[in-house]
Design an enzyme around this catalytic site. Structure first.
Site, PDB file in Angstrom:
ATOM      1  N   GLY A  16      -8.652   9.800   7.012  1.00  0.00           N
ATOM      2  CA  GLY A  16      -9.651   9.963   5.945  1.00  0.00           C
ATOM      3  C   GLY A  16     -10.949   9.397   6.496  1.00  0.00           C
ATOM      4  O   GLY A  16     -10.918   8.372   7.179  1.00  0.00           O
TER       5      GLY A  16
ATOM      6  N   GLY B 214      -9.364   4.213  12.571  1.00  0.00           N
ATOM      7  CA  GLY B 214      -8.707   4.744  13.782  1.00  0.00           C
ATOM      8  C   GLY B 214      -9.643   5.350  14.809  1.00  0.00           C
ATOM      9  O   GLY B 214      -9.622   4.970  15.990  1.00  0.00           O
ATOM     10  N   ILE B 215     -10.487   6.299  14.384  1.00  0.00           N
ATOM     11  CA  ILE B 215     -11.402   6.953  15.327  1.00  0.00           C
ATOM     12  C   ILE B 215     -12.561   6.013  15.672  1.00  0.00           C
ATOM     13  O   ILE B 215     -12.928   5.843  16.830  1.00  0.00           O
ATOM     14  CB  ILE B 215     -11.941   8.279  14.727  1.00  0.00           C
ATOM     15  CG1 ILE B 215     -10.780   9.233  14.401  1.00  0.00           C
ATOM     16  CG2 ILE B 215     -12.941   8.935  15.662  1.00  0.00           C
ATOM     17  CD1 ILE B 215     -11.195  10.486  13.602  1.00  0.00           C
TER      18      ILE B 215
ATOM     19  N   GLU C 249     -12.720   2.785  15.662  1.00  0.00           N
ATOM     20  CA  GLU C 249     -12.352   1.621  16.466  1.00  0.00           C
ATOM     21  C   GLU C 249     -11.907   1.996  17.868  1.00  0.00           C
ATOM     22  O   GLU C 249     -11.981   1.175  18.778  1.00  0.00           O
ATOM     23  CB  GLU C 249     -11.198   0.852  15.776  1.00  0.00           C
ATOM     24  CG  GLU C 249     -11.613   0.162  14.494  1.00  0.00           C
ATOM     25  CD  GLU C 249     -10.428  -0.328  13.671  1.00  0.00           C
ATOM     26  OE1 GLU C 249      -9.359  -0.615  14.247  1.00  0.00           O
ATOM     27  OE2 GLU C 249     -10.567  -0.406  12.430  1.00  0.00           O
TER      28      GLU C 249
ATOM     29  N   ARG D 100      -2.632  -1.943  -3.394  1.00  0.00           N
ATOM     30  CA  ARG D 100      -3.772  -1.066  -3.227  1.00  0.00           C
ATOM     31  C   ARG D 100      -3.640   0.072  -4.243  1.00  0.00           C
ATOM     32  O   ARG D 100      -2.629   0.771  -4.278  1.00  0.00           O
ATOM     33  CB  ARG D 100      -3.777  -0.481  -1.829  1.00  0.00           C
ATOM     34  CG  ARG D 100      -4.962   0.390  -1.622  1.00  0.00           C
ATOM     35  CD  ARG D 100      -4.877   1.119  -0.327  1.00  0.00           C
ATOM     36  NE  ARG D 100      -6.165   1.735  -0.054  1.00  0.00           N
ATOM     37  CZ  ARG D 100      -6.509   2.215   1.109  1.00  0.00           C
ATOM     38  NH1 ARG D 100      -5.676   2.134   2.112  1.00  0.00           N
ATOM     39  NH2 ARG D 100      -7.681   2.764   1.270  1.00  0.00           N
TER      40      ARG D 100
ATOM     41  N   ARG E  18      -7.400  12.395  18.759  1.00  0.00           N
ATOM     42  CA  ARG E  18      -7.007  12.196  20.166  1.00  0.00           C
ATOM     43  C   ARG E  18      -6.635  13.518  20.811  1.00  0.00           C
ATOM     44  O   ARG E  18      -7.036  13.825  21.925  1.00  0.00           O
ATOM     45  CB  ARG E  18      -5.783  11.268  20.250  1.00  0.00           C
ATOM     46  CG  ARG E  18      -6.125   9.840  20.507  1.00  0.00           C
ATOM     47  CD  ARG E  18      -4.922   8.980  20.319  1.00  0.00           C
ATOM     48  NE  ARG E  18      -4.309   9.245  18.995  1.00  0.00           N
ATOM     49  CZ  ARG E  18      -3.458   8.444  18.402  1.00  0.00           C
ATOM     50  NH1 ARG E  18      -3.056   7.352  18.998  1.00  0.00           N
ATOM     51  NH2 ARG E  18      -2.970   8.732  17.213  1.00  0.00           N
TER      52      ARG E  18
ATOM     53  N   ARG F 167      -8.827  17.302   5.394  1.00  0.00           N
ATOM     54  CA  ARG F 167      -9.672  17.552   4.208  1.00  0.00           C
ATOM     55  C   ARG F 167     -10.995  18.186   4.636  1.00  0.00           C
ATOM     56  O   ARG F 167     -11.543  17.836   5.675  1.00  0.00           O
ATOM     57  CB  ARG F 167      -9.951  16.238   3.466  1.00  0.00           C
ATOM     58  CG  ARG F 167      -8.774  15.762   2.646  1.00  0.00           C
ATOM     59  CD  ARG F 167      -9.014  14.379   2.067  1.00  0.00           C
ATOM     60  NE  ARG F 167      -8.205  13.371   2.741  1.00  0.00           N
ATOM     61  CZ  ARG F 167      -8.313  12.058   2.572  1.00  0.00           C
ATOM     62  NH1 ARG F 167      -9.219  11.570   1.747  1.00  0.00           N
ATOM     63  NH2 ARG F 167      -7.537  11.222   3.214  1.00  0.00           N
TER      64      ARG F 167
ATOM     65  N   HIS G 183     -16.453   4.592   8.329  1.00  0.00           N
ATOM     66  CA  HIS G 183     -14.994   4.458   8.294  1.00  0.00           C
ATOM     67  C   HIS G 183     -14.428   5.801   8.737  1.00  0.00           C
ATOM     68  O   HIS G 183     -14.321   6.748   7.947  1.00  0.00           O
ATOM     69  CB  HIS G 183     -14.526   4.094   6.877  1.00  0.00           C
ATOM     70  CG  HIS G 183     -13.041   3.966   6.748  1.00  0.00           C
ATOM     71  ND1 HIS G 183     -12.388   2.771   6.522  1.00  0.00           N
ATOM     72  CD2 HIS G 183     -12.057   4.899   6.836  1.00  0.00           C
ATOM     73  CE1 HIS G 183     -11.082   2.982   6.477  1.00  0.00           C
ATOM     74  NE2 HIS G 183     -10.851   4.273   6.652  1.00  0.00           N
TER      75      HIS G 183
ATOM     76  N   ASN H 253       0.879  -1.168   0.000  1.00  0.00           N
ATOM     77  CA  ASN H 253       0.000   0.000   0.000  1.00  0.00           C
ATOM     78  C   ASN H 253       0.924   1.227   0.000  1.00  0.00           C
ATOM     79  O   ASN H 253       1.460   1.607   1.038  1.00  0.00           O
ATOM     80  CB  ASN H 253      -0.881  -0.041   1.255  1.00  0.00           C
ATOM     81  CG  ASN H 253      -1.828   1.129   1.332  1.00  0.00           C
ATOM     82  OD1 ASN H 253      -1.784   2.049   0.507  1.00  0.00           O
ATOM     83  ND2 ASN H 253      -2.685   1.115   2.332  1.00  0.00           N
TER      84      ASN H 253
ATOM     85  N   GLU I  50      -7.869  -3.798   5.351  1.00  0.00           N
ATOM     86  CA  GLU I  50      -7.794  -3.676   3.893  1.00  0.00           C
ATOM     87  C   GLU I  50      -6.742  -4.612   3.311  1.00  0.00           C
ATOM     88  O   GLU I  50      -6.904  -5.134   2.205  1.00  0.00           O
ATOM     89  CB  GLU I  50      -7.487  -2.213   3.522  1.00  0.00           C
ATOM     90  CG  GLU I  50      -8.672  -1.304   3.815  1.00  0.00           C
ATOM     91  CD  GLU I  50      -8.297   0.123   4.194  1.00  0.00           C
ATOM     92  OE1 GLU I  50      -7.385   0.293   5.036  1.00  0.00           O
ATOM     93  OE2 GLU I  50      -8.905   1.051   3.670  1.00  0.00           O
TER      94      GLU I  50
ATOM     95  N   HIS J 165     -12.537   4.130  -0.114  1.00  0.00           N
ATOM     96  CA  HIS J 165     -12.501   3.235   1.059  1.00  0.00           C
ATOM     97  C   HIS J 165     -13.202   1.905   0.766  1.00  0.00           C
ATOM     98  O   HIS J 165     -13.654   1.214   1.681  1.00  0.00           O
ATOM     99  CB  HIS J 165     -13.151   3.889   2.305  1.00  0.00           C
ATOM    100  CG  HIS J 165     -12.327   4.988   2.907  1.00  0.00           C
ATOM    101  ND1 HIS J 165     -12.890   6.118   3.455  1.00  0.00           N
ATOM    102  CD2 HIS J 165     -10.994   5.127   3.051  1.00  0.00           C
ATOM    103  CE1 HIS J 165     -11.938   6.918   3.906  1.00  0.00           C
ATOM    104  NE2 HIS J 165     -10.772   6.336   3.666  1.00  0.00           N
TER     105      HIS J 165
HETATM  106  P1  AMP Z   1      -6.491   5.949  10.670  1.00  0.00           P
HETATM  107  O1  AMP Z   1      -6.358   6.897   9.528  1.00  0.00           O
HETATM  108  O2  AMP Z   1      -7.550   4.904  10.459  1.00  0.00           O
HETATM  109  O3  AMP Z   1      -5.176   5.343  11.122  1.00  0.00           O
HETATM  110  O4  AMP Z   1      -7.005   6.830  11.931  1.00  0.00           O
HETATM  111  C1  AMP Z   1      -6.264   7.901  12.425  1.00  0.00           C
HETATM  112  C2  AMP Z   1      -7.145   8.705  13.370  1.00  0.00           C
HETATM  113  O5  AMP Z   1      -7.599   7.880  14.437  1.00  0.00           O
HETATM  114  C3  AMP Z   1      -6.439   9.909  14.006  1.00  0.00           C
HETATM  115  O6  AMP Z   1      -7.287  11.047  13.963  1.00  0.00           O
HETATM  116  C4  AMP Z   1      -6.273   9.450  15.445  1.00  0.00           C
HETATM  117  O7  AMP Z   1      -6.286  10.531  16.338  1.00  0.00           O
HETATM  118  C5  AMP Z   1      -7.528   8.626  15.643  1.00  0.00           C
HETATM  119  N1  AMP Z   1      -7.427   7.805  16.831  1.00  0.00           N
HETATM  120  C6  AMP Z   1      -6.621   6.746  17.074  1.00  0.00           C
HETATM  121  N2  AMP Z   1      -6.797   6.307  18.356  1.00  0.00           N
HETATM  122  C7  AMP Z   1      -7.748   7.106  18.918  1.00  0.00           C
HETATM  123  C8  AMP Z   1      -8.377   7.175  20.204  1.00  0.00           C
HETATM  124  N3  AMP Z   1      -8.060   6.331  21.176  1.00  0.00           N
HETATM  125  N4  AMP Z   1      -9.292   8.147  20.403  1.00  0.00           N
HETATM  126  C9  AMP Z   1      -9.608   9.026  19.434  1.00  0.00           C
HETATM  127  N5  AMP Z   1      -9.078   9.003  18.211  1.00  0.00           N
HETATM  128  C10 AMP Z   1      -8.150   8.068  17.946  1.00  0.00           C
END
Ligand code: AMP
Length: 393
Positions: free
Chosen positions: A212, A328-329, A331, A93, A285, A241, A208, A9, A379, A181
Site C-alpha cells: 500500500g 518496504g519500497i 526503506e 490496529r 523487486r 490498487r 510510505h 494487526n 506501526e 497509514h
Molecule cells: P510493505 O507493504 O511495506 O511490506 O512493502 C512491500 C513492498 O516492498 C513490495 O512491493 C516489495 O517488493 C517491496 N520491497 C521490499 N524490498 C525491496 C527491495 N529491496 N527493492 C525494491 N522493493 C522492495
C-alpha cells in the site's frame, strides 16, 4: 514484575502480533510473529527480537483454521512468553475511526457498535480488524482492549483538505477524505525531533511506499494533507490498487462494461496498480529486475505519480524542508529513492548517491536545500505506546 502489552494487526487471512515489555520509559520488543493462511493452509511463526525462530507450526489445507482459532493459538503462545510480566492490555490496529475517533480508544460494547458502522467504508479491512477485539472481549472480559486507528492522525488537516466537492449532505453522511497509514506517519513524526529538529518543526513530506502506498505532508509534525482519501485506493498506484482515477471511469465501467460494484471493487483493489499495468507482478523487486517494457512502464508510472503528488503536497505546505522514505519500497529500494529525488530536484532536493546505495539514514548531499532520510517505520510500537498511554491515564 513489568507491565506488558500485546499488539495485534489482523487482516483478511493473517494476524501479525507482537509483545512489548515496559522497561522504565521505553517499551522493549519481546517477541513478534505472524499467523497467516487463515481459512486456507495456516502457518504460525514467532520470533525473538534478533530474528531467531522461537516457535512455528503449519497446518494442512484440509484442517482450515478460523480467525478465532488463530487468535486463541496466538494468545496461548504469548501467555507462555509473558513469564512473570503482567499483561495490561491489547492494542489493536483498526483501519477506520471515522470522523468520530480522533485518538485511540478503550473499546467497550458501545464503541464496538460504532466501529462496526465504519465497515462499509473499509470492507476489506475493518471487519477483520474487529474480529480479534470481539474475541478478546469474550475470552478476557477484564483485559482492556485499545483500538488505534489509521485515520486519526489526519484529523488535524484543515477542513478543505478533508473534503470533496460534493453536496454538503453527502459530506455530513461521511463522504470525506479520511486519510490512512496514520500510525506510520505518526511514528515517523515522533522520530523527527531527534533526527532533524528543523524539519520536525517545519515542512516534511513522508513517502510510505509499500504494497500500500501513500504520502503525507507534515507541518510541525502534524498531518496537513495526504494522498489517500475516502478509501485507501486514492492517490498513488500501489501493488494491486489503481490509485486516483477520473470518477467518470467508474460510470463508464458500469454503463459500458456491465460491471457492478463488487466487480469494480475487485478491479480497483486487486487487479490494478503495478500488477495491472505490468501484467507481471505487484512486487516492486520483481519489476525492477525485469526488462519487459510493461514492467518498466509500471515503475515509470509509479515514479511519475509520486512526482505529481510531491508537487501537490509541497504546494499545500508552501515549501519543503525534508523528505522521508519509509515502508518496504521506501526503506529498501535505492533505485526508487533515486528516481523520486531526481524528479524532485526542482524543489531543492539533491541526493548523495553513495549514501543512498549504502542505505544510510540521511541520503541527501551536504549542499541539498531539502534533507532526505530513510527511516524504518514501526506501526506496532506506535500502537504499544498509545495503549500504554491510554491505560496509564
Ligand atoms: P510493505 O507493504 O511495506 O511490506 O512493502 C512491500 C513492498 O516492498 C513490495 O512491493 C516489495 O517488493 C517491496 N520491497 C521490499 N524490498 C525491496 C527491495 N529491496 N527493492 C525494491 N522493493 C522492495
Amino acid at each position: 514484575m513489568q507491565n506488558a502489552i500485546v499488539v495485534l494487526n489482523a487482516g483478511s487471512s493473517s494476524i501479525k502480533f507482537s509483545l512489548f515489555v515496559e522497561r522504565g520509559d521505553s517499551l522493549e520488543p519481546n517477541v513478534r510473529g505472524l499467523f497467516e493462511g487463515i481459512g486456507t493452509a495456516a502457518r504460525f511463526v514467532m520470533k525473538a527480537p534478533d530474528g531467531s525462530v522461537k516457535a512455528e507450526k503449519s497446518w494442512p489445507e484440509e484442517n482450515k483454521l478460523s480467525h478465532e482459532e488463530a487468535f486463541d493459538f496466538i494468545v496461548g503462545h504469548l501467555r507462555s512468553e509473558l513469564a512473570d510480566n503482567r499483561l495490561i492490555g491489547i492494542g489493536h490496529r483498526v483501519v477506520h475511526g471515522g470522523s468520530v475517533y480522533t485518538r485511540p480508544i478503550r473499546v467497550d460494547q458501545e464503541s464496538l457498535k460504532v466501529l462496526d458502522t465504519f465497515s462499509p467504508l473499509a470492507p476489506l479491512h475493518q471487519p477483520h480488524n474487529l474480529l480479534p477485539i470481539r474475541r478478546a472481549m469474550e475470552r478476557m472480559p477484564d483485559l482492556p482492549q485499545v483500538a488505534c486507528f489509521d485515520t486519526s492522525f489526519h484529523r488535524t488537516q484543515p477542513e478543505v483538505a478533508q473534503m470533496y466537492g460534493l453536496p454538503a449532505d453527502l459530506r455530513e453522511a461521511g463522504i470525506m477524505r479520511y486519510g490512512f497509514h496514520g500510525l506510520s506517519y505518526e511514528y515517523i513524526a515522533s522520530m523527527l525531533p531527534e533526527i532533524d529538529p528543523k524539519a520536525a518543526q517545519g515542512r516534511t513530506i513522508v513517502l510510505h511506499l509499500g504494497n500500500g502506498a501513500s504520502m503525507c505532508a507534515l507541518l510541525g509534525g502534524q498531518s496537513l494533507a495526504a494522498t489517500m482519501g475516502f478509501t485507501a485506493v486514492e492517490g498513488l498506484p500501489m501493488g494491486t490498487r489503481s490509485g486516483s482515477l477520473d470518477p467518470g471511469i467508474i460510470l463508464h465501467l458500469i454503463d459500458r462494461h456491465n460491471m457492478d460494484a463488487r466487480r469494480i471493487e475487485k478491479l480497483l483493489y486487486k487487479e490494478s496498480g503495478l500488477l495491472g499495468i505490468s501484467g507481471i507482478s505487484s512486487d516492486m523487486r520483481t519489476l525492477l529486475t525485469n526488462d519487459d517494457p510493461r514492467a518498466r512502464l509500471a515503475v515509470a508510472y509509479f515514479l511519475y505519480r509520486i512526482r505529481r503528488e510531491l508537487g501537490s503536497l509541497a504546494a499545500a505546505l508552501g515549501g519543503l524542508d525534508a523528505l522521508v522514505f519509509t515502508a518496504g519500497i521506501g526503506e529498501n529500494s535505492p533505485a526508487i529513492r533515486s528516481g523520486v529525488c531526481r524528479d524532485a530536484a526542482w524543489l531543492g532536493v539533491e541526493m548523495d548517491e553513495q549514501a543512498n546505495v549504502e542505505g544510510r539514514r540521511r541520503i541527501s548531499s551536504d549542499s541539498s536545500r531539502v534533507a532526505v532520510y530513510v527511516l524504518p517505520t514501526n506501526e506496532e510500537v506506535m500502537i504499544a505506546r498509545h495503549t500504554r498511554r491510554l491505560l496509564n491515564n
